[in-house]
Design an enzyme around this catalytic site. Structure first.
Site, short mmCIF file in Angstrom:
data_model
loop_
_atom_site.label_atom_id
_atom_site.label_comp_id
_atom_site.label_asym_id
_atom_site.label_seq_id
_atom_site.Cartn_x
_atom_site.Cartn_y
_atom_site.Cartn_z
N PRO A 2 0.86 -1.19 0.04
CA PRO A 2 0.13 -0.05 -0.08
C PRO A 2 0.90 1.16 -0.25
O PRO A 2 1.81 1.27 0.86
CB PRO A 2 -0.77 0.03 1.12
CG PRO A 2 -0.56 -1.48 1.83
CD PRO A 2 0.70 -1.95 1.32
N GLU A 3 0.77 2.04 -0.89
CA GLU A 3 1.16 3.39 -1.24
C GLU A 3 0.14 4.37 -1.16
O GLU A 3 -1.05 4.24 -1.06
CB GLU A 3 2.19 3.56 -2.16
CG GLU A 3 3.36 2.54 -1.76
CD GLU A 3 4.50 2.54 -2.70
OE1 GLU A 3 4.96 3.62 -3.19
OE2 GLU A 3 5.23 1.38 -2.82
N LYS A 51 -0.49 8.42 3.38
CA LYS A 51 -0.78 6.85 3.32
C LYS A 51 -1.74 6.60 4.58
O LYS A 51 -1.89 5.51 4.85
CB LYS A 51 0.62 6.07 3.64
CG LYS A 51 1.46 6.00 2.28
CD LYS A 51 2.47 5.03 2.34
CE LYS A 51 3.80 5.64 2.77
NZ LYS A 51 5.02 4.67 2.85
N ARG A 255 14.25 -2.40 4.09
CA ARG A 255 13.55 -1.91 2.72
C ARG A 255 14.35 -2.12 1.74
O ARG A 255 15.37 -1.97 1.54
CB ARG A 255 13.01 -0.57 2.91
CG ARG A 255 11.87 -0.51 3.81
CD ARG A 255 11.43 1.01 3.84
NE ARG A 255 10.32 1.16 4.79
CZ ARG A 255 9.11 1.30 4.38
NH1 ARG A 255 8.72 1.12 3.12
NH2 ARG A 255 8.05 1.76 4.99
#
Ligand SMILES: [Zn+2]
Length: 265
Positions: A2-3, A51, A255
């Site tokens: 999700p962004e 977000k 990440r």
């Protein structure tokens, strides 16, 4: 993952189902909010900020005694999602993943595996730290450029993910933006042109805000949607060099970042 685009689309779906309707059932499946009861409150707006997702509710509550508005604030983090459907529809994710169920006049919204879920009396104050929202109608590009440029020694890859500078870019868009700007994510912000990077970020998120499958190439077939993200070892679409992958993120947060070692520098 999700962004900003995912959250914008989730807000649009929730708005369509809930906006203007009165909550007639609410159930929070997190201990801290187990006793919260939103019945009787009308949904006054549903919106995304980067977000973050906000469901704004008017005064009310079960005894109709609470005269303060309240907002349900959620963040999808890595695995979260909001599903919306008519009451009685079979859920598409297991019930144990549900964190909140809201029903309003025949519509049901279920938040699954939300990374953040809380009730806020003043959501705008709580989210005031966020940088300009890339998907806001009045996105303030000049302010985003100012914030991103404030620390020229910081790497581009790090700065793009910092929601205090500009809100909406996540791990996937970060790699794609750096590729399209031909810069390595490890380059210091002070060495790159920030304004075109901000423009590109806005364009990419805007183009994807209501798409069902994210694409930065403009292509829709599953293997052609990304320039570099998720493509380690595959050929660069520009120069045919194998795409590389590295780890890059804040301490304690692993990440991945993808890049072309030949056409990004
Ligand atoms: Zn290349």
């Amino acid at each position: 993952m999700p962004e900003g685009d995912t959250v914008f689309a989730a807000a649009a779906r929730l708005r369509k189902a809930l906006d203007g309707r009165v909550i007639d059932h609410s159930q929070f499946r997190v201990p801290r909010l187990a006793t919260a009861d939103l019945r009787g409150r009308r949904v006054t707006s549903v919106r995304s900020r980067g977000k973050h997702l906000l469901i704004d509710l008017g005064p009310g509550g079960p005894d109709d005694r609470d005269d303060r508005p309240l907002s349900v604030h959620s963040h999808l983090k890595m695995e979260g999602a909001w599903h919306v459907h008519p009451v009685g529809t079979r859920w598409r994710r297991p019930a144990y993943q549900a964190r909140v169920v809201l029903r309003a006049e025949g519509q049901e919204a279920v938040g699954f595996e939300l990374g953040v879920l809380e009730l806020l009396a003043d959501p705008d104050a709580a989210l005031a730290y966020l940088g300009p929202d890339l998907l806001a109608d009045d996105f303030d590009a000049a302010e985003a450029i100012r914030r991103l440029s404030a620390d020229p020694a910081r790497t581009v890859g790090d700065a793009l993910l910092d929601q205090r500078l500009m809100a909406g870019v996540g791990n996937v868009f970060r790699s794609e933006i750096c590729f399209l700007r031909r810069v390595l994510p490890t380059r210091p912000v002070g060495e790159v042109e920030v304004a075109p990077m901000v423009d590109l970020s806005r364009q990419l998120l805007w183009a994807n805000r209501l798409r069902t499958a994210r694409s930065t190439t403009g292509q829709t077939s599953p293997n052609a949607r990304m320039w570099v993200y998720g493509r380690r070892g595959q050929w660069c679409r520009r120069c045919s060099t194998p795409i590389a992958r590295d780890h890059m993120g804040p301490v304690g947060e692993d990440r991945v970042v993808y890049f072309c070692p030949a056409c990004q520098s």
